[in-house]
Design a protein around this motif. Sequence first.
Motif, PDB file in Angstrom:
ATOM      1  N   PRO A 130      -7.130  16.770 -37.353  1.00 35.89           N
ATOM      2  CA  PRO A 130      -7.386  17.958 -36.938  1.00 35.89           C
ATOM      3  C   PRO A 130      -5.223  17.563 -36.279  1.00 35.89           C
ATOM      4  CG  PRO A 130      -7.398  15.334 -34.756  1.00 35.89           C
ATOM      5  CD  PRO A 130      -7.686  15.040 -36.233  1.00 35.89           C
ATOM      6  N   HIS A 131      -4.340  16.828 -36.848  1.00 31.80           N
ATOM      7  CA  HIS A 131      -3.044  16.884 -36.749  1.00 31.80           C
ATOM      8  C   HIS A 131      -2.280  17.417 -37.725  1.00 31.80           C
ATOM      9  CE1 HIS A 131      -3.542  15.432 -32.905  1.00 31.80           C
ATOM     10  NE2 HIS A 131      -4.241  13.791 -33.141  1.00 31.80           N
ATOM     11  N   HIS A 158     -11.765  18.453 -40.327  1.00 33.33           N
ATOM     12  CA  HIS A 158     -11.463  17.760 -39.252  1.00 33.33           C
ATOM     13  C   HIS A 158     -10.782  18.501 -38.040  1.00 33.33           C
ATOM     14  CE1 HIS A 158     -11.464  14.607 -37.363  1.00 33.33           C
ATOM     15  NE2 HIS A 158     -12.201  12.871 -38.600  1.00 33.33           N
ATOM     16  N   PRO A 159     -11.196  19.909 -37.917  1.00 31.56           N
ATOM     17  CA  PRO A 159     -10.264  20.690 -36.757  1.00 31.56           C
ATOM     18  C   PRO A 159     -11.317  19.682 -35.744  1.00 31.56           C
ATOM     19  CG  PRO A 159     -11.467  22.624 -37.666  1.00 31.56           C
ATOM     20  CD  PRO A 159     -11.689  20.700 -38.280  1.00 31.56           C
ATOM     21  N   HIS A 160      -9.817  19.535 -34.162  1.00 33.49           N
ATOM     22  CA  HIS A 160     -11.188  19.078 -33.088  1.00 33.49           C
ATOM     23  C   HIS A 160     -11.367  20.043 -32.670  1.00 33.49           C
ATOM     24  CE1 HIS A 160     -11.568  16.840 -29.719  1.00 33.49           C
ATOM     25  NE2 HIS A 160     -10.597  17.680 -28.965  1.00 33.49           N
ATOM     26  N   ASP A 380      -8.372  12.802 -26.235  1.00 38.79           N
ATOM     27  CA  ASP A 380      -7.412  13.205 -26.039  1.00 38.79           C
ATOM     28  C   ASP A 380      -5.909  13.836 -27.353  1.00 38.79           C
ATOM     29  OD1 ASP A 380      -4.542  14.166 -25.043  1.00 38.79           O
ATOM     30  OD2 ASP A 380      -5.209  13.197 -22.659  1.00 38.79           O
ATOM     31  N   PRO A 381      -5.982  14.822 -27.669  1.00 38.66           N
ATOM     32  CA  PRO A 381      -5.803  15.152 -28.872  1.00 38.66           C
ATOM     33  C   PRO A 381      -3.676  14.151 -28.827  1.00 38.66           C
ATOM     34  CG  PRO A 381      -6.345  16.937 -28.940  1.00 38.66           C
ATOM     35  CD  PRO A 381      -6.785  16.021 -27.970  1.00 38.66           C
ATOM     36  N   ARG A 499       0.665  19.958 -35.267  1.00 38.62           N
ATOM     37  CA  ARG A 499      -0.288  21.046 -34.920  1.00 38.62           C
ATOM     38  C   ARG A 499       0.149  21.842 -33.303  1.00 38.62           C
ATOM     39  NH1 ARG A 499      -6.266  22.706 -33.401  1.00 38.62           N
ATOM     40  NH2 ARG A 499      -6.640  24.976 -33.429  1.00 38.62           N
ATOM     41  N   PRO A 500       1.379  22.820 -33.029  1.00 38.62           N
ATOM     42  CA  PRO A 500       1.969  22.800 -31.520  1.00 38.62           C
ATOM     43  C   PRO A 500       0.543  23.507 -31.231  1.00 38.62           C
ATOM     44  CG  PRO A 500       3.049  22.973 -33.185  1.00 38.62           C
ATOM     45  CD  PRO A 500       2.077  22.772 -34.528  1.00 38.62           C
TER      46      PRO A 500
END
Length: 532
Positions: A130-131, A158-160, A380-381, A499-500
């Motif tokens: 996800p990053h 794999h996007p959160h 928590d990313p 990923r901002p």
Amino acid sequence: MTRRSRLATAVAVTAATALLAACDGGFVGGGLPGVEEVPFTTPLAIPPLAPSRVEPDGTRVFELTAQEGSMPFVDGAETRTWGFNGDYLGPTLRAERGERVAVEVTNELGEATSVHWHGMHLPPEMDGGPHQMVEPGETWRPTWEIDQPAATLWYHPHPHGETERHVYQGLAGLFLLDDPEAAPDLPSQYGVDDIPVIVQDKQFDDAGQLTLEENQSEPGVLGQTVMVNGTVGPFLGVSTERVRLRLLNGSTARTYSFGFDDGRRFQLVGTDGGLLPAPHETTDVRLSPGERAEIVVAVTPGEQVTLRSSEPDLGRVASSAAFGGEDTFDVLELRADTMLAPSPPVPDVLADVPRIKESEAGVTRDFTLAVRQINGRSMDPERIDEVVHEGQTEIWEVRSIDSLPHNFHIHDVQFQVLDIGGEPPPPELMGWKDTVYLEPQRDYRLIMRFEDFTDADSPYMFHCHLLRHEDEGLMGQFVVVGEGESAPTTIDLDHDGGRPGADGGDGGADDGGGDDGDGGGAAGGADGGHAH
């Protein structure tokens, strides 16, 4: 918070969840419609092998484009889908051990996505978690060297908070690794006697569109339509005496138990991370979402035999029927030609899979899964949950205390199952694994080595691979650090490759995190393992 208090809290939450579900007619007790029977009238689609180019420095480069498409899954309707390089699913990538590869991933969707190389040992900034999001119109080019045994791996987004939807829409494909120095005499002609079998179940609305909202169980959709490689009602013409099926459970929630309708025995030759030490003769193999198995089945001229899923043993779940544990349905029909080309017997020895000795482990970590939390925390990313040191051999003790299905997937490494509930693993779990089904109320001890690829700023993931569960928070992060590197507690989402603005998605980052840091945060990760 002690481990015992975390367990008590999680048990209470689980019990309350089950009680509420039972009272309001939810997942306990089931009542879901079964899988629809369809005639096997459509030739099995075989995903094409992805073309590649070799650059002057020897790097083999593949190209993948995430795009919108449509498929005639339902009579009279064109179902809107996503795919890589086509309408649905993606091509099969294939590379050899020792090769340097790169994949140019272009996103032509209307939203950000990512591509994770499931089962691959590679640097964390290339992992596609996800990053490493790819924004619309952009191209991401991860590159790494293949350094692991021959295996059936796969790739998927794999996007959160959105993994379930992206995979369910069709973004997935196989990534096959070859090792010519160690390859045994197994069926290996892709699409002829070496067949990809990506099994998925889907649910459609009245307009013939994919839906994630209707007729679902608590872990996610248990669809009424089963397809293989995007083919509904598939049959495979077999021209050889033996055929190798590379099975992937590409579903988001359903667990399968694969066998054949006549009960014939077949040989299990490989699992997630590669070949077994020796073939295991059996009549069935259970695969939860994300797991793979390579099987070899023998046929005789002119016969028909059907690959079937029959009542998977889910362990002590609250209601087996509610989670598909009482479902039996056909998956793929094999039609043998009247004349078959000869196939050599499966070798007695397949691969050297040395067992990692328990005495080599210097750290043991505990992971308890309950509802949508691991060790009492939701994803928590920005939080690092565990810090691993390069070169370390570790034991991860994993346990689900829920009365519903879970499994467990670890990025970066292939692990071995030491024991389950104190007993040695069965033959089908004696090889390399990256995903394992967790029967409720049983302890799974997994042993692994963390070699190469240190980066304190780029985390790997560990999570349940029932995709709704991971989307809703049943996931954590770890980093691998080198000697002398500090152990971080958080990561900066604005650093290069991050990923901002990632906000964790629904039910993720803001639920269960941010307490005292013991047993799930970085402090528990860096120091919580106990040395032998």
